[in-house]
Scaffold this motif. Sequence first.
Motif, mmCIF file in Angstrom:
data_model
loop_
_atom_site.group_PDB
_atom_site.id
_atom_site.type_symbol
_atom_site.label_atom_id
_atom_site.label_comp_id
_atom_site.label_asym_id
_atom_site.label_seq_id
_atom_site.Cartn_x
_atom_site.Cartn_y
_atom_site.Cartn_z
ATOM 1 N N CYS A 89 -39.048 -39.596 -71.952
ATOM 2 C CA CYS A 89 -37.679 -39.968 -72.282
ATOM 3 C C CYS A 89 -37.640 -41.049 -73.348
ATOM 4 O O CYS A 89 -38.587 -41.834 -73.500
ATOM 5 C CB CYS A 89 -36.946 -40.507 -71.040
ATOM 6 N N ILE A 90 -36.549 -41.090 -74.063
ATOM 7 C CA ILE A 90 -36.249 -42.225 -74.918
ATOM 8 C C ILE A 90 -35.620 -43.301 -74.041
ATOM 9 O O ILE A 90 -34.652 -43.034 -73.318
ATOM 10 C CB ILE A 90 -35.274 -41.822 -76.047
ATOM 11 N N ARG A 91 -36.183 -44.477 -74.094
ATOM 12 C CA ARG A 91 -35.613 -45.615 -73.363
ATOM 13 C C ARG A 91 -34.669 -46.341 -74.320
ATOM 14 O O ARG A 91 -35.093 -46.864 -75.351
ATOM 15 C CB ARG A 91 -36.716 -46.555 -72.885
ATOM 16 N N TYR A 92 -33.406 -46.354 -73.961
ATOM 17 C CA TYR A 92 -32.401 -46.975 -74.825
ATOM 18 C C TYR A 92 -31.745 -48.127 -74.076
ATOM 19 O O TYR A 92 -31.163 -47.936 -73.007
ATOM 20 C CB TYR A 92 -31.344 -45.958 -75.254
ATOM 21 N N GLU A 93 -31.859 -49.327 -74.636
ATOM 22 C CA GLU A 93 -31.334 -50.523 -73.997
ATOM 23 C C GLU A 93 -29.850 -50.707 -74.317
ATOM 24 O O GLU A 93 -29.426 -50.531 -75.465
ATOM 25 C CB GLU A 93 -32.108 -51.757 -74.465
ATOM 26 N N MET A 94 -29.063 -51.038 -73.288
ATOM 27 C CA MET A 94 -27.646 -51.346 -73.458
ATOM 28 C C MET A 94 -27.308 -52.584 -72.640
ATOM 29 O O MET A 94 -28.008 -52.930 -71.687
ATOM 30 C CB MET A 94 -26.775 -50.172 -72.977
ATOM 31 N N ARG A 95 -26.233 -53.258 -73.022
ATOM 32 C CA ARG A 95 -25.767 -54.379 -72.213
ATOM 33 C C ARG A 95 -25.300 -53.864 -70.853
ATOM 34 O O ARG A 95 -24.727 -52.773 -70.752
ATOM 35 C CB ARG A 95 -24.614 -55.099 -72.908
ATOM 36 N N ARG A 96 -25.555 -54.659 -69.840
ATOM 37 C CA ARG A 96 -25.194 -54.240 -68.478
ATOM 38 C C ARG A 96 -23.690 -53.980 -68.366
ATOM 39 O O ARG A 96 -23.259 -53.018 -67.718
ATOM 40 C CB ARG A 96 -25.603 -55.335 -67.487
ATOM 41 N N HIS A 97 -22.902 -54.821 -69.012
ATOM 42 C CA HIS A 97 -21.452 -54.649 -68.966
ATOM 43 C C HIS A 97 -21.040 -53.289 -69.543
ATOM 44 O O HIS A 97 -20.148 -52.622 -69.006
ATOM 45 C CB HIS A 97 -20.766 -55.783 -69.724
ATOM 46 N N ASP A 98 -21.686 -52.888 -70.648
ATOM 47 C CA ASP A 98 -21.355 -51.598 -71.267
ATOM 48 C C ASP A 98 -21.743 -50.437 -70.356
ATOM 49 O O ASP A 98 -21.019 -49.439 -70.258
ATOM 50 C CB ASP A 98 -22.057 -51.467 -72.617
ATOM 51 N N LEU A 99 -22.886 -50.553 -69.690
ATOM 52 C CA LEU A 99 -23.291 -49.518 -68.738
ATOM 53 C C LEU A 99 -22.284 -49.398 -67.598
ATOM 54 O O LEU A 99 -21.900 -48.287 -67.198
ATOM 55 C CB LEU A 99 -24.675 -49.825 -68.173
ATOM 56 N N GLU A 100 -21.862 -50.524 -67.083
ATOM 57 C CA GLU A 100 -20.885 -50.514 -65.994
ATOM 58 C C GLU A 100 -19.568 -49.888 -66.453
ATOM 59 O O GLU A 100 -18.927 -49.134 -65.704
ATOM 60 C CB GLU A 100 -20.643 -51.941 -65.487
ATOM 61 N N SER A 101 -19.154 -50.174 -67.691
ATOM 62 C CA SER A 101 -17.913 -49.605 -68.215
ATOM 63 C C SER A 101 -18.012 -48.087 -68.351
ATOM 64 O O SER A 101 -17.081 -47.349 -68.013
ATOM 65 C CB SER A 101 -17.583 -50.225 -69.574
ATOM 66 N N LEU A 102 -19.161 -47.631 -68.836
ATOM 67 C CA LEU A 102 -19.358 -46.183 -68.962
ATOM 68 C C LEU A 102 -19.368 -45.519 -67.585
ATOM 69 O O LEU A 102 -18.803 -44.436 -67.402
ATOM 70 C CB LEU A 102 -20.659 -45.894 -69.704
ATOM 71 N N HIS A 103 -20.022 -46.161 -66.638
ATOM 72 C CA HIS A 103 -20.040 -45.604 -65.280
ATOM 73 C C HIS A 103 -18.641 -45.520 -64.706
ATOM 74 O O HIS A 103 -18.252 -44.491 -64.121
ATOM 75 C CB HIS A 103 -20.935 -46.452 -64.375
ATOM 76 N N GLU A 104 -17.868 -46.556 -64.876
ATOM 77 C CA GLU A 104 -16.502 -46.559 -64.351
ATOM 78 C C GLU A 104 -15.678 -45.441 -64.979
ATOM 79 O O GLU A 104 -14.936 -44.733 -64.292
ATOM 80 C CB GLU A 104 -15.852 -47.909 -64.631
ATOM 81 N N PHE A 105 -15.833 -45.258 -66.282
ATOM 82 C CA PHE A 105 -15.090 -44.191 -66.954
ATOM 83 C C PHE A 105 -15.538 -42.823 -66.450
ATOM 84 O O PHE A 105 -14.719 -41.912 -66.268
ATOM 85 C CB PHE A 105 -15.287 -44.287 -68.462
ATOM 86 N N SER A 106 -16.848 -42.661 -66.220
ATOM 87 C CA SER A 106 -17.375 -41.353 -65.814
ATOM 88 C C SER A 106 -16.855 -40.918 -64.453
ATOM 89 O O SER A 106 -16.786 -39.719 -64.157
ATOM 90 C CB SER A 106 -18.908 -41.376 -65.799
ATOM 91 N N THR A 107 -16.503 -41.865 -63.602
ATOM 92 C CA THR A 107 -16.036 -41.506 -62.264
ATOM 93 C C THR A 107 -14.599 -40.993 -62.266
ATOM 94 O O THR A 107 -14.153 -40.410 -61.282
ATOM 95 C CB THR A 107 -16.118 -42.724 -61.322
ATOM 96 N N SER A 108 -13.878 -41.214 -63.353
ATOM 97 C CA SER A 108 -12.471 -40.803 -63.401
ATOM 98 C C SER A 108 -12.208 -39.718 -64.423
ATOM 99 O O SER A 108 -11.058 -39.338 -64.651
ATOM 100 C CB SER A 108 -11.578 -42.015 -63.709
ATOM 101 N N ASN A 109 -13.248 -39.202 -65.072
ATOM 102 C CA ASN A 109 -13.086 -38.162 -66.079
ATOM 103 C C ASN A 109 -14.109 -37.055 -65.850
ATOM 104 O O ASN A 109 -15.192 -37.292 -65.325
ATOM 105 C CB ASN A 109 -13.248 -38.736 -67.485
ATOM 106 N N SER A 110 -13.759 -35.864 -66.292
ATOM 107 C CA SER A 110 -14.602 -34.696 -66.026
ATOM 108 C C SER A 110 -15.813 -34.637 -66.932
ATOM 109 O O SER A 110 -16.780 -33.944 -66.629
ATOM 110 C CB SER A 110 -13.782 -33.414 -66.195
ATOM 111 N N SER A 111 -15.789 -35.343 -68.065
ATOM 112 C CA SER A 111 -16.940 -35.268 -68.949
ATOM 113 C C SER A 111 -17.105 -36.570 -69.715
ATOM 114 O O SER A 111 -16.136 -37.159 -70.191
ATOM 115 C CB SER A 111 -16.785 -34.112 -69.950
ATOM 116 N N LEU A 112 -18.322 -37.013 -69.808
ATOM 117 C CA LEU A 112 -18.665 -38.165 -70.634
ATOM 118 C C LEU A 112 -20.096 -37.966 -71.116
ATOM 119 O O LEU A 112 -21.013 -37.805 -70.305
ATOM 120 C CB LEU A 112 -18.550 -39.473 -69.848
ATOM 121 N N PHE A 113 -20.272 -37.956 -72.428
ATOM 122 C CA PHE A 113 -21.573 -37.691 -73.028
ATOM 123 C C PHE A 113 -21.952 -38.823 -73.970
ATOM 124 O O PHE A 113 -21.096 -39.423 -74.627
ATOM 125 C CB PHE A 113 -21.559 -36.374 -73.815
#
Length: 463
Positions: A89-113
Amino acid sequence: MSGGGNRSGQYAEQRGRIAERTFLDRVEWWLWNSGGPQPAQLAPDTQKIDYRIVVPSLWAQADSIPLNWQVKATDRFLVAQDSPLGYPCIRYEMRRHDLESLHEFSTSNSSLFLALAIQRNPQQVPNDLLLVPPPERFTWYALNLTEYFRRVEWRQLGRALFIPMQNRLNLATFSLLWSALWVDRFFGVLAGPDLMSAPRLRATIPRVFDRRESLLLTPTGDWDFLFKELPRHQPELDPPMFRKVNFRLGLAGALSIIRKRMYDAADRLDVVRNYCPESLYGTANLWLFSSAYHHFMSTTGEIAGERTDFVSQRLLPLPEDEIRETPRILLSTLWHVVLLYRALGTDVHLVTKPAQNAGDDYSYYGGGIGYFPWITLDGDQAEWMIEMETTRSMSDNLDFINDQAREKQLGAAHTVADAARLFNVPKNELALPRACPHLFFPMESIFVRYPRELFVTPGVRRP
């Protein structure tokens, strides 16, 4: 140090803007002539979505597919061979806050890529990327964040996202993503809450899509399932919903009925030839990701066994008279159908669209089965042809099939280079990864099966 740090930050910002612009260019090229709306670019400070893209279904009876994309870019990356996903895999570093924001969005939408752009020449100043043609600026990888957050213990992995190396993003994999989501949404009606009021019908669904159980629903091999069994459930649902359910169950049931007839004649069956109108529309996606279609197509290989005299042929008409007027995602899909069923022992040929009766099914089965027209398609609907009065004879079917076979444009003997020339696309846009993408498609189910034969084809050399 501060000057270097500032320059690094400026370069990262420039690279990110160019990657977003390039991603839009790539998507518009992949979706050329598909009739979809312009991708919507959202405010960059949301940190959740950069683009909302609607991919048309290319068939009126299926829903368009909305895709939400977050675009990231880098000029350096780390490949983790021993990744927690079990793949390099490619290991891609992100800020923890950004990861949490993406996770929150993914739980309320049918698709997130996530689309990750890796700069091809890391020595190049980002603004100079604008001097390079868009396809040559970045190498692209993608991750289905909705599936990733659902299936991976991502909080235990620190600030890193792991993107499988086989998740390369080009026309080939983008069209496969469209196919998978198309089939998942098409059959999703059968798993939705609207069927809660129809418990007897819901109990039938798992049997219809089970490889062996479906054969038991039609022990006589006739069409009673379509014309007697399914209509009994009509009072349980409102008319629009019943029409949707009836077609989806009927489609899988009809394929099982045909399979049953083939199994019954297995000791003498030596020819299976079909002209298949599904390729004219987005329904071509069923050939790739529908479990019911895979059951049907693999039946021929099971019956043929090691026999060299067995003829298994499918003719798929091209949607447009001029090949290059066909949407690129659909052309890529049709090429994948050719490759997939070659791996299953069937010759699939893309043929010129006939001037008349292009949407009618034509068939011929040996072993005394003969023929039966079972479906007709147009851009708006499908109709059952079974048990309808027809003036067609067996020789009419064979004449039509033979005529179309002479109109072959692309077939099992051709290579990816041949397909690229015919479709007028770069060869690397049709290149498939060596392994099936992971955490890219929606999850497999009784309705959805991954076309793994595209990536691992025993006994057949990848062209």
